[in-house]
Scaffold this motif. Structure first.
Motif, PDB file in Angstrom:
ATOM      1  N   PHE A 127      19.447  45.602  31.066  1.00 48.61           N
ATOM      2  CA  PHE A 127      20.561  45.057  31.591  1.00 48.61           C
ATOM      3  C   PHE A 127      20.631  45.046  33.117  1.00 48.61           C
ATOM      4  CE2 PHE A 127      22.994  47.153  27.881  1.00 48.61           C
ATOM      5  CZ  PHE A 127      23.036  45.998  27.122  1.00 48.61           C
ATOM      6  N   ALA A 161      24.839  42.174  30.678  1.00 47.39           N
ATOM      7  CA  ALA A 161      24.402  41.876  29.266  1.00 47.39           C
ATOM      8  C   ALA A 161      24.690  40.403  29.092  1.00 47.39           C
ATOM      9  CB  ALA A 161      25.374  42.540  28.291  1.00 47.39           C
ATOM     10  N   LEU A 168      19.729  41.047  23.891  1.00 51.75           N
ATOM     11  CA  LEU A 168      18.951  42.450  24.004  1.00 51.75           C
ATOM     12  C   LEU A 168      18.286  43.129  22.895  1.00 51.75           C
ATOM     13  CD1 LEU A 168      19.026  45.473  25.436  1.00 51.75           C
ATOM     14  CD2 LEU A 168      20.904  45.910  24.107  1.00 51.75           C
ATOM     15  N   ASP A 198      23.803  41.822  19.355  1.00 49.23           N
ATOM     16  CA  ASP A 198      24.080  42.553  20.355  1.00 49.23           C
ATOM     17  C   ASP A 198      25.523  43.102  20.599  1.00 49.23           C
ATOM     18  OD1 ASP A 198      21.396  42.100  21.156  1.00 49.23           O
ATOM     19  OD2 ASP A 198      21.864  41.082  22.739  1.00 49.23           O
TER      20      ASP A 198
END
Length: 631
Positions: A127, A161, A168, A198
């Motif tokens: 992130f 994000a 991710l 995610d």
């Protein structure tokens, strides 16, 4: 936590760490003889009274009485428990700690936690990297619009994000993270086809840490300008409950705020992540926030480790008032569960309607916010005022209902003096009733207002160590002050200049000292092995913290005149001479009771002993006079 730390490592680290360097991160120290001196980081002072002694590895403040070794310092300044202090110091100096062998069950639990924390750490790294990538520009722009720069983002380890379904998940799976661990940490959830998607997408990311600094969860905020498709996501989204993350126990920003909370002895609790950042930016480093839930018992139990004063900075709307009421209910429950021992002073910051703390601090500035914090209301008057503001006080029935509700609130305040005060200033004055009528109505509901039950006051600060003969204790009020000072001088020499102590020291006993605390210090020195033993060993031999504080204070207390061998000898011999003179006085009194014929043999023996004592006294005092230590 990795189990119990090996004790030898605790002691080795204590000896090897540089206390001056560590303490110097919190206050400026300058050399003053054997020790270093500076302004105390635990209380406000203009003249330095805080000493750090590197040779014996301890600190002592003559102003507020704070005292201890390096671990004590870190526990106090950072609000840590002992294992946390040891681990914190080890991280500072690069010392590798060893841990005792764990049971199979503990190893399994520790391994599971370590594995999950490794996943959250990897997620945070992803992130944070994305925040400064091209796609993260939308998040950086949002931060800029809110008045936050890169320094603020770095302080709170913010991230971004990507606005993709599985960015991710794919990244961490490529790094070897198992799907079940991604799900267990709440970073990913299963999609309709059995794959992963995610949990956080297209959001500014706020990592949430436990008090030890491990990343245990995340909060995410949607960003203006991003396309979220056909659905409207919630403005804020937090991690789901996991083995690591329990939202009813976690406060955002504790690792960053803890030192300031301890120094200010106050914690400022908000409801939003950016509120915390804005307050820190304005100088309120003691601000933390709940993570999308009301303040509960576990939250308050956590902050009670660091401070007794809690100021709620909730939004200035009906929801903020309700949040303050729920927090008060949690505080009452906490006090009840602890038998009244876990009392907190709760106050509420009154924000303008429609404003959150971030809005307020930007409007009124740091000084204006500081005035608002200082003017924060105790929680009971705050609740009473808002309840009465919503009541119908224009009719008899409305006033009666308002009184009944106000008394129900007042009855939950445990301090009878505060109940009486607020019944007068908030209830009677607020509704427009005579106080006597309010008191009688309260009595009918079983609430006592006029029977005095004592004033509940905060714990008084301990008297400065310099004002106590030897660190406290009774029995010294009627003692001769000059004698008490002589005893203090002797003990100071024994602790600071053991190499100068004369042979006569070994003739002293506890009975030769008049003050009970001086006796306790002397006994501790003897129990530790006698004069000349390392100071840490003497401190460890003390019976309690007060005595340990006294010993440390004597060990750094400045001498009014330079001490040499002659001065040290004079001090000790004076005490021995006093004991000899007391023995001689007792023999002279005995002589008055003896008959020269009937008690002839005993009389001769007493006279012989008296002559010996007189010779001994003259030898001691002659040495003193020859040394030039007395006029």
């Amino acid at each position: 936590m990795a189990g119990r730390i090996v004790r030898d490592d605790v002691e080795t680290l204590r000896r090897q760490a540089d206390i001056v360097r560590v303490v110097g991160d919190y206050t400026t120290l300058k050399r003053a003889g054997r020790s270093f001196k500076g302004l105390c980081p635990f209380h406000t002072e203009r003249s330095p009274s805080f000493h750090v002694t590197p040779g014996d590895n301890f600190f002592h403040c003559f102003g507020c009485g704070a005292s201890g070794d390096l671990y004590d310092f870190l526990q106090r300044i950072e609000g840590l428990d002992f294992p946390e202090a040891v681990e914190s110091l080890a991280r500072r100096v690069g010392f590798t700690l060893r841990y005792e062998e764990l049971s199979a069950r503990d190893k399994q639990a520790l391994g599971q936690r370590t594995k999950l924390v490794d996943v959250t750490k990897a997620a945070l790294a992803f992130f944070r990297e994305q925040l400064y990538a091209d796609e993260g520009a939308v998040a950086r722009e949002y931060l800029k619009e809110r008045g936050f720069g890169r320094e603020d983002a770095e302080r709170f380890e913010l991230g971004y994000a990507p606005n993709a379904w599985d960015a991710l998940s794919l990244k961490l799976r490529d790094q070897g993270v198992r799907a079940e661990d991604l799900i267990a940490t709440g970073m990913s959830v299963k999609n309709d086809r059995g794959g992963l998607r995610d949990r956080f997408r297209g959001r500014l990311i706020f990592p949430i840490h436990d008090p030890g600094g491990d990343v245990i969860g995340f909060g995410g905020r949607i960003l203006p300008g991003l396309d979220y498709g056909d659905f409207e996501p919630p403005k804020y989204l937090n991690s789901a409950e996991t083995p690591l993350y329990k939202k009813t126990r976690v406060l955002y920003g504790v690792p960053q705020a803890r030192p300031d909370i301890v120094r200010a002895e106050t914690v400022l609790i908000c409801e939003g992540y950016t509120d915390v950042m804005a307050l820190h930016q304005a100088g309120f480093g003691n601000a933390v926030a709940t993570c999308g839930t009301a303040v509960g018992v576990d939250h308050l139990r956590s902050v009670a480790r660091y401070a007794e004063r809690v100021v709620f900075a909730f939004d200035g709307d009906a929801a903020g008032v309700k949040a303050a009421e729920r927090a008060w209910e949690a505080a009452v429950e906490l006090a009840d569960s602890a038998g009244g021992g876990a009392t907190l002073e709760l106050r509420v910051l009154s924000l303008p309607a429609g404003q959150d703390p971030a809005d307020a601090v930007r409007e009124v500035g740091a000084d204006g916010m500081r005035r608002m914090v200082d003017a924060a209301l105790p929680v009971v008057p705050f609740v009473l005022r808002h309840r009465l503001a919503d009541a119908d006080l224009t009719t008899e029935g409305g006033r009666t209902a308002a009184l009944r509700e106000a008394l129900a609130i007042l009855g939950r305040e445990p301090d009878p003096d505060l109940r009486r005060e607020w019944a007068r200033t908030e209830v009677a004055a607020g509704i427009g009733l005579a106080y006597d009528f309010v008191a009688r109505s309260a009595a009918r509901q079983g609430i006592e207002l006029d029977r005095h039950q004592g004033v509940a006051t905060p714990a008084t600060r301990r008297a400065p160590a310099a004002e106590r003969t030897g660190g406290g204790g009774g029995g010294g009020a009627n003692l001769d002050r000059a004698q008490v000072q002589r005893e203090r001088d002797v003990l100071r020499v024994a602790l600071q200049h053991p190499e100068l102590v004369p042979d006569e020291w070994y003739e002293l006993t506890e009975e030769d000292l008049s003050h009970p605390v001086a006796r306790a210090v002397f006994a501790t020195i003897q129990r530790a092995g006698g004069v000349g033993v390392d100071l840490p060993a003497i401190v460890d031999a003390a019976d309690d913290d007060d005595l340990r504080t006294t010993i440390r204070g004597l060990a750094v207390e400045e001498e009014p005149v330079p001490v040499d061998a002659e001065t040290a000898a004079w001090r000790v011999r004076t005490l021995v001479a006093q004991r000899v003179e007391a023995d001689a006085r007792a023999l002279r009194e005995k002589l008055q009771t003896l008959h020269h014929q009937r008690d002839h043999d005993e009389l001769i023996e007493v006279q012989r002993r008296l002559a010996t004592l007189e010779q001994r006294r003259r030898a001691l005092t002659t040495v003193v006079e020859d040394d030039g230590a007395v006029g």
